[in-house]
Structures are given as structure tokens and as C-alpha cells.
Design an enzyme around this catalytic site. Structure first.
Site: not given
Length: 272
Positions: A3, A5, A253, A203, A96
Site C-alpha cells: 500500500s 500513503e 506500506h 523527520f 497530535d
């Protein structure tokens, strides 16, 4: 299960990039396309719009839904809207709290969100949750983090997607610990292709994902040589994916960052 995102585009230029990437990834036939959600639902409207467009384009859309900053009524309305649009796959997250926000909302944890979704919609949705092979940066201890994950599964989650990582052993150790705790849900590795290393480092520092020292030093040694960074990143991530799949990971993913090139190349190198 393989998959991808995307995140919701913020403007017309980003929207063109997203759809160009979606078209490039379409021949790979991902099992689903997840659409992320900003802090406290800050991209809620754009997430919804993108989800519906992805669904209309013939993909199985899996929107993120978070509980921080939301009321039960907000969440229930979103679930009913998704049901009415034929969406039956979601990624349930705590989320968040936006900077300066006063309230965390009526549901504080992802496990409470999963339980609420099951209470409101039964088995309509296939629910993915997040997990952290290198532990959640806000967890007080590894034991607490594992207990929190188990609570999400017991609340009704069907499967989990991990935070990205670059050390395959951390994933295998995590899966072994889950099995020891009686967690049988599939745990799909989250994969972050490496394109812009300085962005990746930011990140990673923020979310607690470890970049192995050897990889960080090699990348830093390449300076601004974008082609070499891309080449090394492709080799490292393809090898990681190959090792994960060869030892039984149930899928991958890909966190695409709305760019198709690296994900597509890794996918093809793996022969998926």
C-alpha cells in the site's frame, strides 16, 4: 499487502504533484491508498476531499482519522460520511494536538478511538493502527509502549502499520515481542524511501525513527550530491524491503511523500 500513503495537497501545485504521482503508481495496483490527517484534524476538509477523489479514481481509499482535538460527535459524523461514500478501510490514530490548542478532545488515546469506531459502526471498517518498532518517542518505557499497542488491538483493530525504520532487526524483534504478548494481528512495515536526506533527518529526529550511524555518515559524506543520495537510498531501502519480505513480513506500506519515483523503482526492483 502492499500500500501507499499520500498527504492532502495544500494548494493547486501540490494537487498536481499528487495526481501525477497517483497516476504513476496506479499500474502497481496498491491494495489501498491511505490519506494522512494533520495535527488535531487541521487538514480534515482536505483529507476528506482527497479521499473522495482517490476513491472516485478507482482506488481503495483508507483515510486517516484521529481523535485528538475532536468530539465524539465530530468523529461519528465523519464515520457516517465515509460509510455513505462506500469507504470501509481507515487508519485510526491518536494524532497530535496542534500548537496552542487548549483541549485534547473527548477521546485521548487511539485505543479509545478504535473502541468508539467499533461501537458506532460494528465491523464495517477494516481498521489499521500505528505501532513503533523503535518505540513511541513519548512512551515512558518500552513495556508501556507494548501495552498501549496491545490495548489498541484488543479494542478492535484489524492490523497495524509501523513507523518507518531502517534497521530490519528492530522490526523482527518487535514482532517477536508482540507474538509473546499474544498479539496476532498483521504488522506491516512502514517504508520511507530516501530522497532528500536533510528532510529525512529532520523527520526522524522529530518522530524518534533511528537512522543508523553508518547510513547517516554516508549520507552526510555525499553532501549536496542528490543523484548519489538517491542511488544509495534506493539500494539501502530496497535491501531492507527484500529482507523484510524474505523473512515473512505481511507486506509493505510506502510513505511516498506524494512522490512516485522512488516508491515505483523500489517496487519494481523487488519484482512486486
Amino acid at each position: 499487502m502492499f500500500s501507499v500513503e499520500f498527504f492532502p495537497p495544500r494548494d493547486a501545485d501540490e494537487e498536481r504533484v499528487l495526481w501525477r504521482s497517483a497516476r504513476k503508481l496506479e499500474p502497481l495496483d496498491p491494495a489501498f491508498v491511505s490519506i494522512s490527517y494533520g495535527a488535531g484534524g487541521s487538514t480534515r476538509d482536505r483529507t476528506l476531499e482527497t479521499v473522495l477523489e482517490i476513491q472516485a479514481a478507482g482506488h481503495r481509499a483508507a483515510p486517516h482519522i484521529s481523535c485528538i482535538g475532536a468530539t465524539r460527535a465530530d468523529i461519528a459524523a465523519t464515520l457516517e460520511l465515509y460509510k455513505s461514500k462506500g469507504i470501509d478501510h481507515i487508519v485510526a490514530l491518536r494524532g497530535d494536538l496542534p500548537s496552542g490548542a487548549a483541549s485534547a478532545g473527548e477521546l485521548r488515546y487511539a485505543s479509545e478511538l478504535v473502541a468508539f469506531i467499533r461501537e458506532r459502526t460494528g465491523d464495517h471498517f477494516h481498521i489499521e493502527v500505528a505501532c513503533y518498532p523503535e518505540f513511541h518517542p513519548q512512551a515512558r518505557s518500552p513495556r508501556e509502549d507494548m501495552a498501549n499497542f496491545k490495548t489498541k488491538i484488543e479494542a478492535g483493530a484489524d492490523a497495524a502499520i509501523t513507523q518507518y525504520f531502517f534497521n530490519a532487526d528492530s522490526y523482527f524483534r518487535f514482532v517477536d515481542e508482540c507474538e509473546a504478548l499474544g498479539i496476532a494481528a498483521p504488522i506491516v512495515p512502514g517504508i520511507m524511501p530516501i530522497g532528500n536526506f536533510s528532510q529525512l533527518a529532520r523527520f526522524s529526529d522529530a518522530c524518534g525513527a533511528e537512522i543508523p550511524r553508518w547510513l547517516r555518515l554516508k549520507m552526510l559524506g555525499l553532501g549536496d550530491d542528490a543523484a548519489s543520495i538517491r542511488s544509495l537510498g534506493l539500494d539501502v531501502v530496497t535491501e531492507l524491503c527484500d529482507r523484510l519480505l524474505s523473512r515473512g513480513a505481511p507486506g509493505l506500506h510506502f510513505y511516498t511523500m506524494n512522490q512516485a519515483g522512488l516508491t515505483s523503482t523500489i517496487w519494481q526492483r523487488l519484482g512486486l
